[in-house]
Design an enzyme around this catalytic site. Structure first.
Site, short mmCIF file in Angstrom:
data_model
loop_
_atom_site.label_atom_id
_atom_site.label_comp_id
_atom_site.label_asym_id
_atom_site.label_seq_id
_atom_site.Cartn_x
_atom_site.Cartn_y
_atom_site.Cartn_z
N LYS A 191 4.38 -15.65 -5.47
CA LYS A 191 4.54 -14.28 -5.01
C LYS A 191 3.29 -13.50 -5.44
CE LYS A 191 5.58 -10.91 -6.62
NZ LYS A 191 5.24 -9.68 -7.41
N THR A 202 1.72 -8.11 -9.22
CA THR A 202 1.88 -9.26 -10.10
C THR A 202 1.80 -10.53 -9.26
OG1 THR A 202 3.18 -8.29 -11.86
CG2 THR A 202 3.55 -10.59 -11.44
N GLU A 288 -1.31 -5.66 0.18
CA GLU A 288 -0.63 -4.45 0.66
C GLU A 288 -1.39 -3.77 1.78
OE1 GLU A 288 -0.17 -2.58 -3.06
OE2 GLU A 288 1.98 -2.88 -2.93
N ASN A 410 0.52 3.02 -1.64
CA ASN A 410 0.25 3.27 -3.05
C ASN A 410 0.22 4.74 -3.45
OD1 ASN A 410 0.03 0.61 -4.16
ND2 ASN A 410 -1.64 0.37 -2.70
N THR A 415 7.21 9.29 -3.71
CA THR A 415 7.67 10.54 -3.10
C THR A 415 8.72 10.29 -2.02
OG1 THR A 415 5.79 10.39 -1.59
CG2 THR A 415 5.53 11.75 -3.54
#
Lengths: 415, 415
Positions: A191, A202, A288, A410, A415
C-alpha cells in the site's frame, strides 16, 4: 539481464524469470492470509493477517524517519530475536505513530494477542500500522481483529484490501524463478501514497517466498532490491513514520539454501527486485491525484548511486511533475532538476530524451516535434531518459505528475 | 541582536540599524540606475543598468547548478580580474542559459558594449540575464538596450521593474547602520520566483552600499548573509541556471575600511543580512500562486546549519505547504518533514508551535484550539516554531503555500 517479450526475463545465467499476472502473496506455498472489517474504519476492511505454516526467515527495511512508529520498533525486536517470523498482523486507519509509551505498549499487546491465539512465541509475530498519526489504537477494535481475522489459502484479496488507506486500488505482484532446478515463487502486496489526516503517505510492502534462505542472506537480497525500487519512487518527497517492507521466506521449496555463492543467487535476486519494482511502480502510479506514471532512466553516470540520485531528483521536481501533467515537453525543467542534483554532471555531455525524441544534447536544445511530444506525454506512462557521459552508472526512478487534485486532496482534507 | 519597536534593531555593540521603508539601491551615495523597454518583452521594461560613480568593490554568489549560464561566467571573470565592478547590465525575457559557445560570446558582447559606451574596462562590467532558457539573446535588441538605457539618480523603480519576469511586484529593501560614527546605507533590489517557459524560477539580487570595504571582506560578509537569507527560501525546491546575488561597495562614505577586526563589523554584517533577509522574504511571499509567506523558526538544534536544514525541509514540504493553504493545523506533516531531514532530532525532545499554540510536545500531540489555529493560519504570514533540545543551533527558513494556482501556472503555461 535482458527483458524479452511476454514478460519473460532472461537473467545473465540463462535462468528464466516469469511474471505471474494474477499472482499474490499466496502464490508461494505454505502461506495463508485474510482481512476483515474490525471497526477502525467506517465500512472498509481495516485488519489483515498473514501466516506462514512454519516459521519463516524474515528480513525487513524500515523508514529512515527520526520519528519511527512503535509497530516498527516491535517488529524490529521480533526479527532481532531469531530472524524468524510466522505471522504478520496489520491494521489500517490508525498509524500508532507519535503515541509515546502507551503506543509502544499497545503495539506489544497487539503482538501478544496474535501470538496467544495461534500459540506461537511473541517474537514470531510482526506488527504494522498505517493511518492517522498522533492517535492511540482503539484496543477493543484491535482485540476484535486479532480474535476474528481468519487466514485462508484464498484470502489474499481481503488482505490486499485491508491494508489500504486512501489508495485507489490494490497492489500486488508475483514472479517465479528456477532455483536448483525447482520453481520458487515470490509474491507481494503493498500500500502507499494514501494520505490520511493528519498524516503523510505511508508505504507498506509484504513479500512472501517459498525459497529456502537464511535471514541474513534474505536481508542482503532485500536491501539491494529496495535501493532500486521502493527507494526510487517519490510521490511528494515525503517519508512516513511507518514505512516498512517485510519479506518472509519459509523454505517450503527444498533446495540448497540461497547464498551469494549459489548458482541461482542472481536469478533469485533479480526476481525479488522485479517484485519490489512492480509494487513500487504501482504505488507511484497511484500517487495522490496522479494521472500518470513517470519513469526517469539515467545512464552514463559515474556510479549507479549517482544515476539513482539524478533520476529521483528529476522525477521529484514539482516543475517537471506539473509540466508532464500539462503535456508540456519542458526540457528546461529537466535540465534544472539535473543541474541541482548532488551528482557529477557535465552539461555539455548530457542528452535528454522525452520518450523517443532527443530534446537536449551537448548543453543546448535540439529541434523536435512538439506535436509528437504532446502525444507522447498524453499516455498513462511517460518515460524520460537522461544520458550522461561520465561513466557506466545506471538507475531508474518513478513518480507521478502533480495535479490540481493533489492540492485539493491535501489542502482540503480537514474541511 | 535584538529587535525593538519601529524597525530599530539593536546590535550587540549598541549600534543602531534602521530600516528605510522607501529606500532602494539608490539610497547609498554615488549610484545611478535605470530601466527601459528594449523590445525583448512585449510591452514591459526588460533592460536595466546600475552604475557606480567610481569602481566599487564587488562580491557575488552564484547558482550551484551544474548548468551555470554564460552571463554568470562572464560576471565571475570580471570580478576575478580586480575585484571591482562599476556597471551592472541586466536583461529579462531571455536567460541566455543552455546556449553554448554562441551564448557565451553574446554575454561577452553585452559586456563589451556597456564598457565601450561608458568608457570603462570590460572587467568593470557585470552581466545578468533572466527569462526563457535555451534561446539565444536577440543581439540587436540587446544592443539597443546598451545604447539607450539611461542611468539616473532617481531611476530605481525603472530598474526594479525591468529585472522582473513573472513576479507580481517589485522587490526592494534598505537599511542604514553607523560605521565609524558615519551613516552607511545598504540598499537592494531583487527578482525571483517568476517562472518563464520553459524555465525555472531565477533569483537575482543586486545590493549597493556606500561603505568602504575590500572585495574579499565584502565577499565574507555577503556569504554569511546569503546562508541565512537567500539560501533559506524555497518556492518549489528548484535551483535556476541563472541565480546570482551581486554586491557593490563604492566607498563613498569615508571611514576606516571594514574588516572582521573593525568595531562596527558586526553591525554592518547584521545590516547586510537584514537587506538580504528582507529581499528573500519578499521573493518567497511572491512565489508562484502563493497566498502566504510561511516562516519556520528552529531553535535548539545541534548547530545553526542543522537548524537551517530542518527549517528548509519543513518550509519546502509539499504537504506542509498544502496544509497551510488549506488552513489546516496539520502538525503531523510538520513531524514528517522534521523526521526525514538529515539533521539530528530526538522526537521525544521536540516541541512544535503553530503561531503561539503548542501543538506537539515530547513526541506526542498536545490539545490545542483548532479554531484559533485556523484563524492564525488565515493570515498573510504564518509562523511555525520548532524547538529541539539538542544544542544551541538556531535558524529560520521562508517559503510559501502550495496552491491550485501553482499547478495552473506551471502546468498550463504553454497551452
Amino acid at each position: 539481464m535482458k527483458r524479452g517479450r511476454d514478460g519473460l526475463i532472461q537473467a545473465k545465467n540463462t535462468q528464466t524469470i516469469e511474471k505471474i499476472a494474477d499472482g499474490s502473496i499466496l502464490t508461494p506455498k505454505g502461506y495463508k492470509a485474510g482481512g476483515i472489517h474490525s471497526g477502525l474504519r467506517y465500512r472498509k476492511k481495516d485488519f489483515a493477517l498473514l501466516m506462514s505454516e512454519r516459521p519463516a526467515s524474515a528480513a525487513a527495511v524500515y523508514t529512515q524517519s527520526h520519528f519511527q512508529a512503535p509497530p516498527l520498533k516491535v517488529t524490529q525486536e521480533s526479527i532481532a530475536e531469531q530472524g524468524k517470523i510466522q505471522s504478520v498482523v496489520i491494521n489500517s486507519a490508525v498509524a500508532n505513530a507519535c503515541t509515546g509509551e502507551e503506543g509502544l505498549a499497545n503495539a506489544y499487546e497487539m503482538r501478544r494477542m496474535i501470538a496467544k491465539r495461534f500459540d506461537i512465541p511473541d517474537e514470531y509475530v510482526a506488527v504494522a500500522s498505517t493511518g492517522v498519526i498522533g492517535q492511540q489504537l482503539p484496543m477493543e477494535k484491535i482485540a476484535h481483529g486479532c480474535e476474528n481475522v481468519e487466514p485462508s489459502g484464498t484470502g489474499y484479496k481481503d488482505f490486499q484490501q485491508a491494508i489500504l488507506t486512501t489508495d485507489t486500488c490494490q497492489k500486488h505482484a508475483c514472479y517465479q524463478v528456477q532455483v536448483g532446478g525447482k520453481t520458487v515463487s515470490i509474491g507481494g502486496a503493498a500500500k502507499g501514497s494514501g494520505m490520511i489526516h493528519p498524516n503523510m503517505a505511508t508505504m507498506l510492502g509484504f513479500i512472501t517466498t517459498d525459497a529456502t534462505i537464511e535471514s541474513s542472506d534474505l536481508k542482503r537480497a532485500l536491501s539491494s532490491s529496495i535501493d532500486k525500487s521502493f527507494n526510487q519512487i517519490t510521490v511528494d518527497g515525503e517519508t512516513s513514520t511507518n514505512d516498512m517492507v517485510l519479506t518472509l521466506a519459509n523454505g517450503e521449496i527444498d533446495h540448497e539454501p540461497l547464498t551469494e555463492e549459489h548458482a541461482d543467487w542472481e536469478a533469485f535476486q533479480t526476481a525479488l527486485q522485479l517484485v519490489c519494482e512492480d509494487l513500487a511502480k504501482q504505488i507511484a502510479k497511484d500517487g495522490e491525484g496522479a494521472t500518470k506514471l513517470i519513469e526517469v532512466v539515467v545512464t552514463g553516470a559515474r556510479t549507479n548511486e549517482e544515476a539513482r540520485i539524478i533520476g529521483k531528483k528529476v522525477v521529484g521536481s514539482s516543475l517537471v511533475k506539473t509540466a508532464v501533467y500539462g503535456l508540456d515537453a519542458n526540457w528546461g525543467r529537466i535540465v534544472g532538476a539535473i543541474g541541482h542534483s548532488e551528482a557529477e554532471v557535465d552539461p555539455n555531455q548530457c542528452d535528454i530524451y522525452i520518450e523517443d525524441q532527443l530534446v537536449f544534447s551537448n548543453g543546448t536544445p535540439c529541434p523536435f516535434s512538439e506535436e509528437q511530444a504532446t502525444e507522447d506525454l498524453d499516455n498513462e506512462e511517460v518515460k524520460i531518459t537522461i544520458r550522461l557521459r561520465e561513466g557506466d552508472g545506471a538507475g531508474t526512478a518513478w513518480g507521478c505528475d502533480l495535479t490540481y487534485d493533489y492540492v485539493k486532496i491535501n489542502a482540503s482534507y480537514r474541511t
